[in-house]
Design an enzyme around this catalytic site. Structure first.
Site, mmCIF file in Angstrom:
data_model
loop_
_atom_site.group_PDB
_atom_site.id
_atom_site.type_symbol
_atom_site.label_atom_id
_atom_site.label_comp_id
_atom_site.label_asym_id
_atom_site.label_seq_id
_atom_site.Cartn_x
_atom_site.Cartn_y
_atom_site.Cartn_z
ATOM 1 N N ILE A 64 0.869 -1.162 0.000
ATOM 2 C CA ILE A 64 0.000 0.000 0.000
ATOM 3 C C ILE A 64 0.909 1.216 0.000
ATOM 4 O O ILE A 64 1.863 1.289 0.781
ATOM 5 C CB ILE A 64 -0.959 -0.005 1.216
ATOM 6 C CG1 ILE A 64 -1.903 1.206 1.170
ATOM 7 C CG2 ILE A 64 -0.212 -0.080 2.541
ATOM 8 C CD1 ILE A 64 -2.989 1.167 2.256
ATOM 9 N N SER A 65 0.681 2.151 -0.902
ATOM 10 C CA SER A 65 1.583 3.287 -1.087
ATOM 11 C C SER A 65 1.591 4.223 0.114
ATOM 12 O O SER A 65 0.655 4.250 0.919
ATOM 13 C CB SER A 65 1.177 4.092 -2.330
ATOM 14 O OG SER A 65 1.377 3.341 -3.497
#
Length: 215
Positions: A64-65
């Site tokens: 997840i960024s």
């Protein structure tokens, strides 16, 4: 239904303040990220750190960024309510949820079946609905639904994805991180069927964008 405590809400508001301090000034982006509970999209082992500006591992060896990356990419779209957005790389669904909260009509593709299933559960939990969600090859896009107002790619593309850019409407914007091991963020404004105005926005690191395989 889902619930959260005041501590989680408070941490999310602190994150928004940090994003503003880092230069994010798109109110639509900030309001959307202030609504979406990032802690639900990551493993519970990381929940206490969910609102720090960090990337975390998710299923299928993906990530997840960083919240800043999500905010920055989203702001580069210059999104107006009800615009259609093609998202390449649903992942855990967090970026998708932010786009929906911004008022976008989202069409999203993911090549990892585990993440397709996980993100569908998350959208149901949060009562959010992409217009269309599928398992498939992001390089091909979704020509059946084209043209799109905006396109966002959430994985590193080794090349400029021309098939995707062709699915933009004239006047539309694509935001794509391009490079092998490390990427530079680019935006492409489609000014005619064969011409694009290209801008570069610095260095980022994403998982690689791969063609469809059986995972």
């Amino acid at each position: 239904m889902w619930t959260e405590n005041f501590r989680q809400k408070g941490k999310r508001q602190q994150l928004i303040k940090r994003l503003i301090a880092k230069g994010i000034d798109d109110e639509n982006v900030l309001q959307a990220m202030g609504q979406i509970p990032r802690h639900l999209f990551i493993d519970s082992a990381f929940e206490d750190f969910a609102y720090e500006d960090k990337a975390f591992p998710i299923a299928a060896d993906q990530t997840i960024s960083h919240p800043y990356t999500v905010a920055f990419q989203s702001s580069l779209l210059h999104l107006s309510p009800s615009e259609s957005v093609l998202e390449i790389g649903t992942g855990c669904g967090y970026q998708t949820a932010v786009l929906i909260a911004m008022g976008a009509k989202v069409y999203t593709i993911e090549r990892q079946q585990k993440l397709v299933k996980f993100s569908k559960r998350m959208f149901q939990l949060l009562e959010l609905s992409p217009v269309y969600q599928t398992y498939g090859d992001g390089f091909k896009g979704l020509p059946t639904f084209a043209p799109f107002d905006k396109i966002i790619v959430t994985a590193g593309s080794p090349i400029i994805p021309k098939k995707l850019l062709q699915q933009l409407r004239i006047g539309g914007i694509a935001v794509v991180p391009i490079g092998e091991n490390n990427q530079k963020m680019y935006s492409f404004l489609k000014v005619s069927e064969r011409k694009y105005e290209q801008m570069e926005f610095g260095d980022y690191k994403f998982v690689p964008m791969l063609e469809q395989k059986d995972f």
